[in-house]
Design an enzyme around this catalytic site. Structure first.
Site, PDB file in Angstrom:
ATOM      1  N   ASP A 155      -4.821  73.000  56.651  1.00 44.90           N
ATOM      2  CA  ASP A 155      -4.302  72.868  55.295  1.00 44.90           C
ATOM      3  C   ASP A 155      -5.402  72.389  54.338  1.00 44.90           C
ATOM      4  OD1 ASP A 155      -2.707  72.453  53.100  1.00 44.90           O
ATOM      5  OD2 ASP A 155      -1.239  71.194  54.127  1.00 44.90           O
ATOM      6  N   GLY A 194      -2.024  80.255  48.944  1.00 42.31           N
ATOM      7  CA  GLY A 194      -2.208  81.576  48.355  1.00 42.31           C
ATOM      8  C   GLY A 194      -3.365  81.678  47.376  1.00 42.31           C
ATOM      9  N   ASP A 215       4.358  75.149  48.202  1.00 45.87           N
ATOM     10  CA  ASP A 215       5.377  74.687  49.154  1.00 45.87           C
ATOM     11  C   ASP A 215       6.798  75.093  48.755  1.00 45.87           C
ATOM     12  OD1 ASP A 215       3.120  73.428  50.030  1.00 45.87           O
ATOM     13  OD2 ASP A 215       4.045  71.458  50.230  1.00 45.87           O
TER      14      ASP A 215
HETATM   15  C1  GLA Z   1       0.987  70.699  52.117  1.00 47.08           C
HETATM   16  C2  GLA Z   1       1.529  71.887  52.897  1.00 47.08           C
HETATM   17  C3  GLA Z   1       2.874  71.524  53.501  1.00 47.08           C
HETATM   18  C4  GLA Z   1       2.711  70.314  54.407  1.00 47.08           C
HETATM   19  C5  GLA Z   1       2.104  69.158  53.637  1.00 47.08           C
HETATM   20  C6  GLA Z   1       1.745  67.989  54.535  1.00 47.08           C
HETATM   21  O1  GLA Z   1       1.793  70.376  51.025  1.00 47.08           O
HETATM   22  O2  GLA Z   1       1.642  73.003  52.072  1.00 47.08           O
HETATM   23  O3  GLA Z   1       3.401  72.621  54.229  1.00 47.08           O
HETATM   24  O4  GLA Z   1       1.903  70.668  55.498  1.00 47.08           O
HETATM   25  O5  GLA Z   1       0.902  69.563  52.973  1.00 47.08           O
HETATM   26  O6  GLA Z   1       1.141  66.942  53.840  1.00 47.08           O
END
Ligand code: GLA
Length: 392
Positions: A155, A194, A215
């Protein structure tokens, strides 16, 4: 939790950066059998966020193994953010006090015939401000393999503090190559919301899936905005590399069952990864039924691996189609209208899915054959609802 500039930029609709040359990066040595169909499993984030623990993850594994989800294809048990503790003097990452022993957790998940997923960031910190993998990629990949990890969600988060956008593909490829060097097949899930049209280069840096959006939240507006905007990305998905419109919210309680059926249907037509994000130890039977509808899941997991697309729209009504390996088509009729307790009639011209003669239609939620139709098929679709059929 921090807000990173990169994500703020997306929210404000800043033009996407197109990364020239990224496709030239080879994804060497990737296991060709990984993610041949979209990964299915569970992820801790949507329901538990930072309240995740060893006990929560074991309970999820217990539930999947015994409630019909494993039999329906759910395999990965994925710990998201907030498992990390400190690095020791040698730089080795350790879990925090909520995760006493990652190897034993992995063994437990494997003992149930399931697979173990974990989460990190290419940056110094994760989105919830735990330790990321920056400058420890090789070490972390080795550690994950030693714990028996089968899936890594990687991430972006704070990586924009240490990399420019045009270094993003290389940052992902660095971890991909480190995972390959472990010798253990590990699915790589790119999560950078994205940015920079990731669908154009995600596979070339070894991604088996990549998030295409910011998200998801547990409400119809968020889910439908994300799901219906996937149209046009279908050409980038296929066996081993999938667009990921984020995890499922089914069972988290803020949408109606009709809306959750829409969520599940749309994700399956999109050949999206199916990662449930609810508390599996306390599930309503109707949510379990939505998550384990085998006929709908068969559309998602179809071996042809083609992502569906929109074939018709009129105001709030949409019809989507996904071609399947046996020559049939899965078709979703969606009513995005706002009238309460209202049903509208949506008509598909069968020629629009290449059928000129009579066609047989089966309702995948009612589990019922609807008969033979020539020329067109009309579905009655409730507000925020779906009719999903398979047409031969
Ligand atoms: C981002 C990701 C989420 C999750 C959080 C965790 O927002 O997009 O899916 O993994 O981090 O902190």
């Amino acid at each position: 939790m921090r807000t990173y500039p990169q994500r703020a930029a997306i929210r404000h609709g800043v033009r996407l950066l197109i990364l020239s040359g990224a496709l030239a990066l080879p994804a060497l040595g990737q296991d060709p059998t990984l993610a041949l169909t979209p990964p299915m499993g569970w992820n801790s984030w949507n329901h538990f966020a930072c309240k995740v623990s060893d006990a929560v993850v074991r309970a999820a594994a217990d539930a999947i193994a015994s409630n019909g989800m494993k039999a329906a294809g759910y395999t990965y048990v994925n710990v998201d953010d907030c498992w990390q503790g400190e690095r020791d003097a040698k730089g080795v990452i350790h879990p925090n006090e909520r995760f006493p022993d990652m190897k034993s957790l992995g063994d437990y998940i494997h003992s149930k015939g399931l697979k173990f997923g974990i989460y990190s960031s290419p940056g110094p910190n994760t989105c919830a401000n735990f330790e990321g993998s920056w400058q420890h990629e090789e070490q972390d990949a080795q550690q994950y393999a030693a714990w028996g990890v089968d899936y890594l969600k990687y991430d972006w988060c704070s990586a924009d503090h240490v990399y420019t956008d045009d270094q993003m593909p290389a940052a992902y490829k660095k971890m991909h190559d480190a995972l390959v060097r472990t010798g253990r097949p590990i699915v790589l899930s790119l999560c950078q919301y994205g940015i920079a049209a990731v669908w154009r280069w995600g596979a070339s840096v070894g991604g088996n899936l990549w998030r295409t959006t910011d998200d998801i939240r547990d409400d119809y507006i968020s889910m439908s905005a994300i799901g219906f905007m996937q149209n046009g990305l279908e050409k980038y998905a296929g066996p081993g590399h999938w667009n990921d419109p984020d995890m499922l919210e089914v069972g988290n309680g803020k949408m109606s069952h009709e809306e959750y059926r829409t969520h599940m249907s749309l994700w399956c037509i999109l050949a999206a990864p199916l990662l449930s994000g609810n508390d599996l130890s306390k599930m309503e039977p109707v949510d379990l039924e939505i998550l384990t509808n085998r006929e709908v899941i068969a559309v998602d997991q179809d071996p042809k691996g083609v992502q569906g697309h929109r074939i018709w729209e009129e105001g709030p009504y949409e019809i989507w189609m996904k071609p399947l390996a046996d020559g049939s088509a899965a078709v979703g009729f969606f009513n995005r209208g706002e009238g309460m307790d209202h049903t509208d009639r949506l008509t598909l011209q069968l020629k629009d899915i290449g059928i000129t003669g009579p066609a047989t239609v089966r309702d995948l939620w009612a589990h019922r054959d609807l008969g033979q139709f020539t020329g067109s098929f009309t579905a009655e679709v409730p507000t925020h609802g779906v009719v999903m059929v398979r047409i031969h």
